[in-house]
Design a protein around this motif. Structure first.
Motif, PDB file in Angstrom:
ATOM      1  N   VAL A  73       3.394   2.996   3.536  1.00 47.89           N
ATOM      2  CA  VAL A  73       4.652   2.692   4.235  1.00 47.89           C
ATOM      3  C   VAL A  73       5.406   1.609   3.474  1.00 47.89           C
ATOM      4  CG1 VAL A  73       5.665   1.677   6.330  1.00 47.89           C
ATOM      5  CG2 VAL A  73       3.871   3.405   6.531  1.00 47.89           C
ATOM      6  N   LYS A  74       4.673   0.575   3.056  1.00 48.11           N
ATOM      7  CA  LYS A  74       5.298  -0.515   2.292  1.00 48.11           C
ATOM      8  C   LYS A  74       5.916   0.017   1.010  1.00 48.11           C
ATOM      9  CE  LYS A  74       1.839  -3.882   2.909  1.00 48.11           C
ATOM     10  NZ  LYS A  74       1.079  -5.019   2.460  1.00 48.11           N
ATOM     11  N   GLU A  75       5.174   0.900   0.331  1.00 44.61           N
ATOM     12  CA  GLU A  75       5.673   1.437  -0.944  1.00 44.61           C
ATOM     13  C   GLU A  75       7.002   2.166  -0.753  1.00 44.61           C
ATOM     14  OE1 GLU A  75       3.130   4.019  -3.589  1.00 44.61           O
ATOM     15  OE2 GLU A  75       1.719   2.398  -3.068  1.00 44.61           O
ATOM     16  N   TYR A  76       7.042   3.043   0.262  1.00 46.45           N
ATOM     17  CA  TYR A  76       8.290   3.771   0.503  1.00 46.45           C
ATOM     18  C   TYR A  76       9.392   2.818   0.953  1.00 46.45           C
ATOM     19  CZ  TYR A  76       6.162   8.333  -0.154  1.00 46.45           C
ATOM     20  OH  TYR A  76       5.546   9.426  -0.713  1.00 46.45           O
ATOM     21  N   PHE A  77       9.034   1.846   1.752  1.00 46.70           N
ATOM     22  CA  PHE A  77      10.017   0.858   2.207  1.00 46.70           C
ATOM     23  C   PHE A  77      10.648   0.161   1.007  1.00 46.70           C
ATOM     24  CE2 PHE A  77      11.214  -3.469   3.293  1.00 46.70           C
ATOM     25  CZ  PHE A  77      12.001  -3.292   4.426  1.00 46.70           C
TER      26      PHE A  77
END
Ligand SMILES: [Zn+2]
Length: 324
Positions: free
Chosen positions: A281-285
């Motif tokens: 999720v962090k990566e896509y964010f």
């Protein structure tokens, strides 16, 4: 306000009502639950609550003087200045004057907000929000709830629907239908229900996957099964987790580009998956957020669990009493 008195935090759910006596520092002194009685269009609920407060006080050898006021959350949009619940489908309430009715039966000051907003305030005050004043909380449970706090204030919007992160459109065409009447909401993708639906829709194409075998053995799949399989590197489960993370990361990035939060907190049962969900999720964010927004935002997993709502409710009534 006297220092050793208690705030009452209440979180009404469709099956149980969580109740707590909480200090002004936000520590729970006593907590308990009663069953939600939805008969009679939910008319018994406030009487049950008032009675539960009385009998707990008696049990503790205390009187109502010990209580400062009640913060209460209900599952539905709220008109903040009147404490009216526009609608709480699970409880049978429509245009329900929760604040006035509960004040009348309890004899205490009452403040009302939406349950997801209170959970966000709870995390801001005593949980993963770590006292930051700019916090986005997204609760990934059976559905997807949310609360947006900017400068210490919950965003309610013009008619109580602010912070409905679960209904950000994630699949513009051909998405699954949502309880709200739309299609393709984030809730249809990132809720426990949505995760299981996606796994079941695709599992037959992956007969070698761990999830295929789990389904064969137990006859069902849960969101936890999906994350467990992902943790053991099952390619199909990882693919599902990637889909969820993409949509969650994208929605949170777009939302954050509007509010520039300091903390983004993932809560609810699904968040117990931990890093296997949080990391992608962090990566896509980071990919989708405006760079300066990305730089300002820190992710974490909610820490208060089921207590977030009652703690947030206590915070809200304390704020209300401090205004006077
Ligand atoms: Zn929806």
């Amino acid at each position: 306000m006297s220092n050793n008195k208690w705030l009452v935090g209440i979180d009404i759910g469709g099956t149980t009502i969580k109740m707590a006596f909480i200090t002004k520092s936000g520590d729970i002194e006593h907590k308990w639950e009663i069953t939600t009685n939805v008969e009679n269009q939910g008319e018994n609920i406030i009487l049950d609550i008032a009675e539960a407060i009385e009998s707990k006080l008696t049990e503790l050898g205390e009187t109502k003087d010990q209580l400062l006021g009640i913060g209460i959350g209900a599952p539905g949009p709220v008109q903040m200045d009147t404490g009216l619940i526009y609608e709480a489908v699970n409880l049978g309430w429509k245009d329900y004057h929760l604040r006035d009715k509960l004040q009348a039966v309890s004899g205490l000051p009452v403040v009302v907000d939406n349950d997801a907003n209170l959970a966000a305030l709870g995390e801001m005050w005593k949980g993963a929000g770590d006292k930051s004043k700019d916090v986005v909380v997204v609760t990934l449970g059976t559905g997807v709830g949310g609360g947006i706090i900017t400068n210490g204030q919950i965003i309610h919007g013009v008619n109580g629907a602010g912070g409905e992160i679960g209904h950000i459109t994630s699949i513009p065409e051909g998405g699954a239908s949502c309880n709200c009447g739309k299609n393709g909401c984030l809730e249809t993708v990132a809720s426990a229900t949505g995760i299981v639906r996606q796994a079941l829709e695709q599992v037959d194409n992956h007969p070698d996957s761990q999830l295929f075998r789990t389904l064969e053995v137990s006859g069902k799949l849960t969101a936890k099964d999906v994350f467990d399989a992902a943790k053991s590197d099952d390619p199909f489960a990882l693919q599902i987790v990637d889909q969820i993370s993409f949509h969650l990361g994208l929605a949170l990035a777009n939302l954050s580009n509007g509010v520039n939060p300091e903390k983004i907190v993932l809560g609810g049962g699904v968040s117990r998956a931990g890093d296997i969900l949080l990391n992608p999720v962090k990566e896509y964010f980071r990919r989708f957020a405006f760079p300066r927004v990305s730089k300002g935002a820190e992710f974490s997993i909610a820490t208060l669990g089921n207590d977030a709502g009652v703690i947030g409710a206590a915070w809200l009534i304390m704020e209300e009493l401090n205004k006077k």
